[in-house]
Every structure is written in C-alpha cells, then in structure tokens.
Design a protein around this motif. Structure first.
Motif, PDB file in Angstrom:
ATOM      1  N   LEU A   1      15.641   1.187  -0.869  1.00  0.00           N
ATOM      2  CA  LEU A   1      13.808   1.056  -0.578  1.00  0.00           C
ATOM      3  C   LEU A   1      13.210   1.347   0.505  1.00  0.00           C
ATOM      4  CD1 LEU A   1      14.133  -2.253  -2.448  1.00  0.00           C
ATOM      5  CD2 LEU A   1      12.939  -0.342  -3.555  1.00  0.00           C
ATOM      6  N   ALA A   2      14.160   1.400   1.746  1.00  0.00           N
ATOM      7  CA  ALA A   2      13.860   1.626   2.754  1.00  0.00           C
ATOM      8  C   ALA A   2      12.739   2.378   3.474  1.00  0.00           C
ATOM      9  CB  ALA A   2      14.840   1.465   3.950  1.00  0.00           C
ATOM     10  N   PRO A   3      12.983   3.763   2.983  1.00  0.00           N
ATOM     11  CA  PRO A   3      11.631   4.848   3.241  1.00  0.00           C
ATOM     12  C   PRO A   3       9.929   4.272   2.635  1.00  0.00           C
ATOM     13  CG  PRO A   3      13.494   5.797   2.044  1.00  0.00           C
ATOM     14  CD  PRO A   3      13.489   4.004   2.421  1.00  0.00           C
TER      15      PRO A   3
ATOM     16  N   VAL B   1       0.578  -0.980   0.180  1.00  0.00           N
ATOM     17  CA  VAL B   1       0.308  -0.159  -0.219  1.00  0.00           C
ATOM     18  C   VAL B   1       0.680   1.191   0.092  1.00  0.00           C
ATOM     19  CG1 VAL B   1      -1.306   1.283   1.311  1.00  0.00           C
ATOM     20  CG2 VAL B   1      -1.918  -0.920   1.306  1.00  0.00           C
ATOM     21  N   ARG B   2       2.109   1.198   0.535  1.00  0.00           N
ATOM     22  CA  ARG B   2       2.652   2.554   0.712  1.00  0.00           C
ATOM     23  C   ARG B   2       3.120   2.208  -0.827  1.00  0.00           C
ATOM     24  NH1 ARG B   2       5.586   3.794   6.105  1.00  0.00           N
ATOM     25  NH2 ARG B   2       7.107   4.402   3.895  1.00  0.00           N
ATOM     26  N   TYR B   3       3.992   1.476  -1.382  1.00  0.00           N
ATOM     27  CA  TYR B   3       4.582   1.815  -2.698  1.00  0.00           C
ATOM     28  C   TYR B   3       2.427   2.902  -3.344  1.00  0.00           C
ATOM     29  CZ  TYR B   3       5.806   0.582  -7.431  1.00  0.00           C
ATOM     30  OH  TYR B   3       5.688  -0.057  -8.682  1.00  0.00           O
ATOM     31  N   TRP B   4       1.929   1.955  -3.336  1.00  0.00           N
ATOM     32  CA  TRP B   4       0.961   2.835  -4.297  1.00  0.00           C
ATOM     33  C   TRP B   4       0.929   4.648  -3.593  1.00  0.00           C
ATOM     34  CZ3 TRP B   4      -3.492   4.499  -1.528  1.00  0.00           C
ATOM     35  CH2 TRP B   4      -4.560   5.172  -1.933  1.00  0.00           C
ATOM     36  N   ALA B   5       1.056   5.422  -2.592  1.00  0.00           N
ATOM     37  CA  ALA B   5       1.029   5.745  -2.348  1.00  0.00           C
ATOM     38  C   ALA B   5       2.160   6.854  -2.953  1.00  0.00           C
ATOM     39  CB  ALA B   5       1.156   6.033  -0.517  1.00  0.00           C
ATOM     40  N   ALA B   6       3.468   5.858  -2.116  1.00  0.00           N
ATOM     41  CA  ALA B   6       4.445   6.417  -2.860  1.00  0.00           C
ATOM     42  C   ALA B   6       4.506   6.971  -4.444  1.00  0.00           C
ATOM     43  CB  ALA B   6       5.752   6.052  -2.422  1.00  0.00           C
ATOM     44  N   SER B   7       4.135   6.034  -5.376  1.00  0.00           N
ATOM     45  CA  SER B   7       4.712   5.885  -6.812  1.00  0.00           C
ATOM     46  C   SER B   7       3.786   7.750  -6.746  1.00  0.00           C
ATOM     47  CB  SER B   7       3.860   5.352  -7.471  1.00  0.00           C
ATOM     48  OG  SER B   7       3.988   4.120  -7.060  1.00  0.00           O
ATOM     49  N   ALA B   8       2.772   7.794  -6.393  1.00  0.00           N
ATOM     50  CA  ALA B   8       2.338   9.322  -6.418  1.00  0.00           C
ATOM     51  C   ALA B   8       2.546  10.738  -5.793  1.00  0.00           C
ATOM     52  CB  ALA B   8       0.923   9.922  -6.279  1.00  0.00           C
ATOM     53  N   LYS B   9       3.263  12.160  -7.062  1.00  0.00           N
ATOM     54  CA  LYS B   9       4.098  12.905  -6.944  1.00  0.00           C
ATOM     55  C   LYS B   9       3.286  13.674  -5.915  1.00  0.00           C
ATOM     56  CE  LYS B   9       6.412  13.415 -11.000  1.00  0.00           C
ATOM     57  NZ  LYS B   9       7.717  13.930 -12.149  1.00  0.00           N
ATOM     58  N   LEU B  10       4.016  14.558  -5.250  1.00  0.00           N
ATOM     59  CA  LEU B  10       2.724  15.401  -4.634  1.00  0.00           C
ATOM     60  C   LEU B  10       2.107  16.311  -5.521  1.00  0.00           C
ATOM     61  CD1 LEU B  10       6.070  16.495  -1.829  1.00  0.00           C
ATOM     62  CD2 LEU B  10       4.024  16.061  -1.542  1.00  0.00           C
TER      63      LEU B  10
ATOM     64  N   ASP C   1      11.335  15.308  -4.409  1.00  0.00           N
ATOM     65  CA  ASP C   1      10.388  13.918  -5.385  1.00  0.00           C
ATOM     66  C   ASP C   1      10.693  12.737  -5.059  1.00  0.00           C
ATOM     67  OD1 ASP C   1       9.191  13.105  -7.996  1.00  0.00           O
ATOM     68  OD2 ASP C   1      10.301  14.456  -8.893  1.00  0.00           O
ATOM     69  N   TYR C   2      10.001  12.379  -3.941  1.00  0.00           N
ATOM     70  CA  TYR C   2      10.103  11.042  -3.503  1.00  0.00           C
ATOM     71  C   TYR C   2       9.778   9.871  -4.709  1.00  0.00           C
ATOM     72  CZ  TYR C   2       5.322  11.953  -2.595  1.00  0.00           C
ATOM     73  OH  TYR C   2       4.071  12.185  -3.050  1.00  0.00           O
ATOM     74  N   ALA C   3       9.008  10.015  -5.525  1.00  0.00           N
ATOM     75  CA  ALA C   3       8.906   9.530  -6.787  1.00  0.00           C
ATOM     76  C   ALA C   3       9.306   8.607  -7.640  1.00  0.00           C
ATOM     77  CB  ALA C   3       7.025   9.963  -7.050  1.00  0.00           C
ATOM     78  N   ARG C   4      10.221  10.470  -8.283  1.00  0.00           N
ATOM     79  CA  ARG C   4      11.252  10.317  -8.882  1.00  0.00           C
ATOM     80  C   ARG C   4      12.264   9.281  -8.893  1.00  0.00           C
ATOM     81  NH1 ARG C   4      13.097   8.934 -13.578  1.00  0.00           N
ATOM     82  NH2 ARG C   4      15.840  10.302 -13.862  1.00  0.00           N
ATOM     83  N   ALA C   5      12.479   9.457  -6.783  1.00  0.00           N
ATOM     84  CA  ALA C   5      13.455   8.815  -6.295  1.00  0.00           C
ATOM     85  C   ALA C   5      13.137   6.595  -6.723  1.00  0.00           C
ATOM     86  CB  ALA C   5      13.456   9.044  -5.158  1.00  0.00           C
ATOM     87  N   LEU C   6      12.119   6.728  -6.014  1.00  0.00           N
ATOM     88  CA  LEU C   6      11.347   5.398  -6.373  1.00  0.00           C
ATOM     89  C   LEU C   6      11.546   5.093  -7.270  1.00  0.00           C
ATOM     90  CD1 LEU C   6       9.810   2.900  -5.289  1.00  0.00           C
ATOM     91  CD2 LEU C   6       7.566   4.051  -5.619  1.00  0.00           C
TER      92      LEU C   6
END
Length: 882
Positions: free
Chosen positions: A753-755, A615-624, A699-704
C-alpha cells in the motif's frame, strides 16, 4: 509462548498511539523524509540502476487545479514502486514559467503593460491595485516587465511546491528547475543553435497565424477551433465578356486582398473560365480563374475566392498556384492605412479608403454596406455556424499575416522526416496503447514546420544578432552567432563579438533579434534540461533516454511531439522509453473541469477535508488515459482504508507481533501450520504477483484493486477468524502460527500500500520497523516474499474463502434475527459442495470461535456455480437467559 511474543523486539508501549489517527502525519513525515533524504537521487550510479522520469513542469499561473493532484499522484505512485523495486529514481520537478500565460497573469495581477521603447526604471513598483480600465494601466519597460514576471512566478511556484509536498510527491527537490532560469536558457539556446547549424532551424518570411490581441505568431499545435456565428455573402466577379461568376464567402472584408478564383479541375461549370481573367467588385482588380483539386464543387457556388490570407487553405492555394501576395490586414488586426498598389481605379481606391485603419470586424460591416449600396450583393447573407481558428489562449479569431519568423523542421514539409518521426512513435511504449494513434494522426496531418519564434517579452531570447548595412537594414542571410561560452545571451542587452554597445541599432552596426522562443521550444527540452545535457555529460548518459514521460493526453501534439522532434534532431534517439498519459478530471455532470466553466475544485480544500492519502487513493483508482469524475465518495473510501490500516496494525502489534516474527524465509514459514493461515498466505502470494504484474504494465489501478481486495479480506475475515487462536485459545503452536501469519501479512500489506498511501503506511511501519517503508523492498523483490511463496505453493488458497463465506452466512443470520453478533449459535447448518465442506472443516475451529458456534452440520449441494456453492441454510441461536 506469551512471553516469547512479548520479546525484546516488540514495540514499546508508547510507540503505538492510544488512538491512531491521520491528523498530523503529513507534516510529520514530510519533515522526516527530507531529513533522512529518502527520495534523493544518488548520482554515483550506473544507467541500468536508474529509473528516470521526465516530470511535467506545470505552468506557473497561480491557479491550482484538482487535475494537478490527479495526474501527478499517478506519476508518483509509479515512482514509488520503482524505488521500492530497487531503482535509483531520478525524479525532478520543474516549473514552466516563461511564455504568454505568465505574461497575462502579470498584466492582470499588477495592472501593467509593456512597451519596449519605455526606459527601464530600477525603482519601479506596481500599483497596489490595478486600474480597472486597461487603458489606465502602467506602461513599463521590457526589463521592468520581466522582473515582475520573475517575481510573481516565484510566488506561484512556492504555492505549487506546497501543494505537491502536502500531496506526498516523492520528488527530489534538489533537482528542481525553472524554464526561465539561466541553465534552462543556456540549454534551450544551445539546442536552437545546434538545430541551426544542422539545418533543422531556419528563418523564413511566410504566411503566419497571428493573434491580434497578443501581437504574436501562433504555431499549428496551438490552434483551437471554436464554433462561431457567421454568414455566407454572395456576390459576383465579372468576366471580360460581362458574364457574372458568383462566389460565396464568410469573409467579404478580404475582397481587396483577392488574388484569384479557384474551382475544381473537373467542375464543368467553370472549365471554360480556367486561365481567363475576371474583375473583382468594388475594387476592380483583375484576378485569374484557376483550377485546384482542393476546391469543393458542392460547397457554396463551387468556386472560391482566394485571398492572402483568409484561412490555411488560402495559404496552400497561394503556395501551390504561385499567386501574388496581397496583404491588407496588419499585425494589429486592422486594415493598412495606405491603399494597396494593386487597387488602381479611382472607384476602387475610394472604396478602400472607407476600410483603411478599421478592425477586421468593422471592415466586414463596411464592405457589406458598400456591396448593398451598389446593388452588388445577391440576396441577403445566409447565417451559419462554422469552426473558426483561435489561438488556444486567445479571445479573437486568428488572422494570417506575412512575417519573418524562425522555424524548426518537424516533418510538416518533408515526407521522409515525417515518416521518421512516426517511426519514433512506434519505438515508444504507450500507456494506454490506443493513445499512439493520436500522435500518428497529428504527425500525418501536419501542414507546415514548427514556428518557434514569438513576439513576446518573457521567454528565452532567440540568441541571434544581425549586421546592419549602411542604410540600417538587417542582413538576415548571415546572422551573428554567439560563442558557446557566452550562453545564455539576451541579444537586446548583450553585444556580439567584434561590436560595441554604441553600435546597436545604428547603420553599419548590429541589431538583436527581438523575439523569444515559443515556450514549447524550451519545454520540448525538459530531458536535456533536467539531464544537464551539454553541461554534465556523465549525468546525461545515466538518465537519457529517460524511462518515463508522464503527461496529459491533451498535449500529445504539443509537448510530447515537440520533445520527440528535438531528441530526434539532437540525439538521433527517442527521448524516453515509456509514455504514461493521464486523462481529464470531469465534474459530476461529466464535463471537463476548467476555470472558464467555473467548475474547478481547489486541491487544498480536499486535502484539508480528506487528507493526502485519501485523495491519492481517488487519483490512483483511475487508469491511465481515463477521463475520471471528481468523486468525493472515492476519497471517503480512501480515508477509511488508511484509518483501517492504522487500527489493524495496532491490533496485530498489540498481540505481540514484531519484525522478528515475519516469515521471510521458508524455514521461518514452517511455523505456519494452520490451514487457514496457510490459505491466507497463498492468497497473499497471488496478490503480490498480480500487483507486481500490474505495476510492470503501468496499470497501477489494477495493482491497487487487488491489494485493496486482499486487505479488506485480511481485516474483515481473516483477523476476525483467528482472534481466538491469536490470543492463545488453541495453544502455543496455534497461537504462533496465527501471529506469525498476521505479522507476515501486515509487513507485506504495508509495503504493497505504500505507493498509494505513503503517510499511513510509513506511520504504521514506524511502530515496529526500522527506517522508512519507502526505502524497504517491494514484496517479491529478490526473494523478499520467499516465506510467503513457500507456504503458498502447497496450500489451498480457497480454505479462507470457504470459511469466510460460511462466517458471513452466520453473521447475516444473526443480523436478520436482530441479535448481537456475540449471540451464540447452538447449531449452524451449511449446505455446500463436498469440496467446500472439506475446506471449511480444515479450519472449523476458527469458524466455531468467530461465529460463537457450538455445532456445525453439513448437507450436500451439487450442480451449482462457484458463487452459490456455500450457503448457511439454518442457524439455531442459543436463547439468552433474560
């Protein structure tokens, strides 16, 4: 070499599960993190070591929303990065439990309503089931009602805490607070009194937006326009010469409150009438015709009826034209019972008696009927759809009544202050940047100061008393202020200095202010509350201004702006440096999720089904700032990623890799000699740099994206290519090069990947490393990727790309031939540019082994783009003996 790889630092056999899985990891690591105090803030620190977060306190309304998972995960990803990047993270969690949402929930949940005149019952317990009809609900005292609010909100907050813990939020639960607790009330009241002393808070009797259902004032920021059916009613005012001046209005019921007619100064039709007097129909009240530039010549008849008050434009006209106040609608939404003094004719008073005590809806119907009875209505009403002001949580249109309220100055009536607050917005770093325009536009269009008093019960009391004169009338001009040591106070329970309880509400005594502060008036002080302003100056200096305020973009005008207002007034500062704005969650039809639409997803359901990391992966895939669809497939991908990490880690560690094999320095990296291994680490070095740059831009989504891309390249291509060497098929030196590379890459990947996936990463980390991965340094921090960088600087990152694409071509040929991937290839012919062919030749031994190829042939390829500079054009399969 084999014995070296199985050295003393290798994991014990029982460390790695036989069948790694995600089940049970959330409970396991939640308990471990708490026991090891992994996320606890260390107050023994300097400001430059701290990264402080002004966490949004969710409204404790008992209703969990998938949007909570979405936005709070994004904040947590940023917090985890900062912690691994060496920051002492101040990450609290609060609960916004005072205010109308809690009151409504308590009323509906228990079936109760409050009457301040009802005496307190210390033994009261609500019914097991609330009565269906609200008229049958229990009527209880203010104190009993507050106790029920505290009781139910505490239960709701436990549900929220369970959700956020399950989600893996790395908040410090020692820093939790409630906006109704003693500390929050003390800070909120102290700030209000400081604003009062500085002239930033004031009381005024003025037109006020009023919700007739909840019997409370409403601020401009809480308005919501809703489209409603309406109708234009056309009728005439009569001049002294008997001429007819027609107006068109959607609110004919306010005809008895008319105080003027207004037209545009340049409207030739009405210029002759400016300054003259006309008489209203039905009520026969003389009113003057005035000019004002806000009048719209092309709307209706071009001349408007000003009533006190039909809408906010009426308020503007009333103020600027200095008109009389003629209020007919009371706080209960009904027309006042007594005929107003300005209606003097017998005909007018008789007509008003037909409206007395009626609701606004019924009064409109009655006025229209009277106009028709007396043949005063010109034609039939013209039906329209128009925007009507509602309180955002209300069910009936707002009225505007005159009342005495408390205000905070916010630039709505002060151009200099407004410009200063716009400048504060320029001092903030907005993520995404375009959201700043919403803030600026809101401030530029304010039309009044911030109304902060509310006529409710469950909130922070306005900390004021008033002296009563000999007639029992309050002296509002000279309020009684509590001593600072008294805070927090409840003026309806506590007694001001110099008075006794017996003097309450008696002539010559005192009375307490009955109102509470708007919930935003307390929430706007979250930096001060959690930073312990005025109670712990040392801590406040270490966290304020905060580094980050994360929140939804829909409350820029309320929470964000109000917090800027308070910090500007109290500290002459911005409240934080960065603001991170989350988007909305949309259903599959791209509609915003909301309870009213019935399209809300319950967070616990998806956590049970997919797990927190997915679920976190889905949320973090979206940009602010991006409105994002609820997407199950994204969660499936996230779960697959977490499981793959478990399996990849098990494979690498079973080769004998352990933490002593990680190339952390340039000297250790010298063991990595094979071009394919060096190519992988060159790509890893670039991945670390890109991921770090993404996080630094928020831009955590770009990092992911860049980390995940590298991860799948690592598992699907590199691991498959080096298996033969890693098992010792090419000698000790080549085995060492492969295993050191595998260990080095795995170590970095778990941290990268930890965050995003805290549970799977800490599980795999525990199989071969000490402590928690969340206490480990971010790759690249303080030389943590020195070994990787040393290899990457003088290595060709494209070797792995070229060999992987060649291997992919061989695999495809086998799939097309419908044979096993273990089928041997006698000859594979690769068409490639000379540069690509050279790259493949550097690692062709790994390609031979992975593709089970006996011989490679190359043909030249020229004049092509990068996507097509390698292709396998022929494979000759070795026929099986069968």
């Amino acid at each position: 070499m084999a014995e070296d790889l199985q050295g003393s630092n290798s994991p014990k056999n029982n460390t790695i599960p036989d069948r790694p899985g995600l089940e049970g990891l959330e409970e396991k690591f939640t308990a471990r993190w708490e026991a090891d105090r992994v996320y606890v803030f260390d107050p023994d620190t300097d400001r430059d070591q701290v990264y402080s977060i002004d966490t949004p306190p969710p409204t404790a309304s008992g209703s969990l929303h998938v949007g909570h998972v979405f936005s709070y995960t994004q904040t947590d990803v940023l917090a985890r990065y900062q912690r691994m990047n060496g920051k002492n993270v101040f990450y609290p969690m609060g609960w916004d439990d005072n205010g109308l949402p809690t009151e409504r929930r308590v009323q509906n949940y228990y079936g109760v309503r409050t009457d301040p005149a009802t005496p307190y019952d210390p033994d009261y317990r609500p019914p097991d089931k609330p009565a269906k009809n609200q008229r049958d609900w229990d009527v209880i005292s203010r104190q009993n009602f507050i106790e029920l609010c505290l009781e139910l909100s505490t239960e709701d907050e436990k549900v929220y805490e369970d959700l956020f813990t399950r989600l893996g939020l790395s908040v410090d639960w020692n820093l939790s607070y409630r906006t109704i607790d003693d500390h929050s009330r003390e800070v909120s009241q102290r700030a209000f009194l400081q604003n009062l002393a500085d002239g930033d808070a004031y009381m005024a009797e003025a037109p006020t937006l009023w919700d007739v259902t909840f019997r409370t004032a409403v601020a401009q920021a809480e308005l919501e326009d809703r489209e409603m059916e309406g109708a234009y009613h056309r009728y005439a005012f009569t001049t002294e010469q008997g001429e007819k001046i027609f107006i068109e209005t959607t609110r004919p019921e306010l005809l008895p409150a008319c105080t003027a007619l207004v037209a545009h100064p340049d409207d030739e039709r009405y210029k002759p009438y400016f300054g003259t007097t006309v008489t209203s129909p039905l009520f026969e009240v003389p009113v003057e015709v005035k000019a004002h530039p806000l009048a719209q010549p092309d709307k209706g008849s071009g001349i408007a009826m000003i009533c006190t008050f039909g809408d906010l434009t009426d308020v503007t006209w009333w103020r600027e034209l200095e008109l009389d106040t003629r209020t007919v609608v009371g706080r209960d939404g009904r027309f006042q019972s007594e005929t107003p003094e300005w209606i003097t004719s017998e005909f007018g008073r008789a007509n008003y008696e037909r409206l007395a005590g009626k609701t606004v809806f019924s009064a409109k119907k009655a006025v229209v009927e009277m106009l028709q009875e007396h043949d005063l209505l010109d034609g039939q009403p013209k039906k329209i759809m128009h925007a009507v002001n509602f309180y955002e949580k209300g069910e009936k249109p707002l009225e505007i009544v005159t009342s005495r309220q408390w205000y905070l100055r916010n630039g709505g009536r002060d151009a200099d202050r407004r410009d200063a607050l716009i400048a504060r917005g320029d001092q903030l770093q907005w993520h995404p940047e375009f959201m700043q325009s919403r803030y600026t536009n809101w401030v530029e269009n304010l039309n009044g100061d911030w109304l902060v008093s509310r006529q409710r019960f469950f909130g922070v009391p306005v900390p004021i008393w008033y002296r009563l004169d000999d007639q029992g009338e309050p002296n509002y001009e000279s309020p009684l202020i509590p001593e600072d040591a008294q805070l927090p106070v409840d003026p309806l329970q506590d007694v001001p200095a110099g008075y006794t309880a017996e003097q309450r509400d008696r002539p010559g005594g005192f009375t307490g202010d009955p109102d509470v502060l708007d919930t935003w008036a307390t929430s706007s002080l979250t930096p001060q509350i959690i930073g312990e302003w005025s109670t712990n100056d040392e801590l406040f200096a270490k966290v304020f201004p905060f580094d980050l305020r994360p929140q939804g973009h829909d409350i820029i005008r309320t929470w964000l702006f109000s917090t800027v207002v308070r910090a500007d007034a109290l500290h002459d500062s911005v409240p934080w440096q960065h603001t991170a704005l989350s988007g909305w969650i949309l259903d599959p039809d791209r509609k915003k999720m909301s309870k009213s639409k019935g399209n809300v997803v319950v967070p616990m359901d998806i956590l049970d089904k997919f797990g927190a990391d997915a679920v976190r992966y889905w949320a973090a895939s979206a940009k602010l700032g991006a409105d994002t669809a609820y997407e199950v497939n994204q969660m499936k991908i996230g779960r697959r990623l977490a499981i793959k990490l478990l399996n990849a880690t098990k494979f690498v560690l079973q080769l004998g890799a352990n933490r002593s094999w990680i190339a952390t320095t340039a000297d250790q990296a010298a063991q990595i000699t094979h071009p394919l291994d060096r190519s992988l680490l060159a790509q890893l070095s670039d991945t670390i740099q890109q991921a770090t740059a993404g996080f630094e831009r928020y831009d955590y989504a770009r990092a992911l994206t860049v980390v995940e891309t590298f991860f799948w390249n690592f598992t699907d291509n590199y691991v498959e290519l080096v298996k033969d060497r890693a098992y010792g098929g090419r000698g000790d030196d080549q085995q060492r090069s492969a295993v050191v590379t595998l260990a080095t890459a795995l170590d970095a990947l778990q941290r990268l990947l930890a965050p995003f996936q805290p549970f799977a990463t800490d599980e795999t980390w525990s199989w071969w490393q000490q402590g928690s991965v969340h206490s480990a340094p971010w790759p690249g921090r303080e030389g943590e990727s020195a070994g990787i960088d040393a290899v990457g600087r003088d290595s060709d990152s494209e070797v792995l790309t070229a060999v992987a694409r060649a291997l992919s071509g061989v695999r495809k040929a086998k799939s097309d031939a419908k044979v096993s991937q273990r089928t041997e290839v006698s000859t594979a012919t690769i068409q490639a540019t000379s540069a690509r062919a050279d790259q493949i030749r550097q690692a062709q031994d790994d390609l031979y082994a992975a593709g089970r190829i006996q011989h490679l042939e190359f043909t030249d390829l020229t004049n092509t783009d990068e996507e097509h500079d390698i292709s396998v054009i022929n494979t000759e399969l070795v026929e099986s003996e069968s």
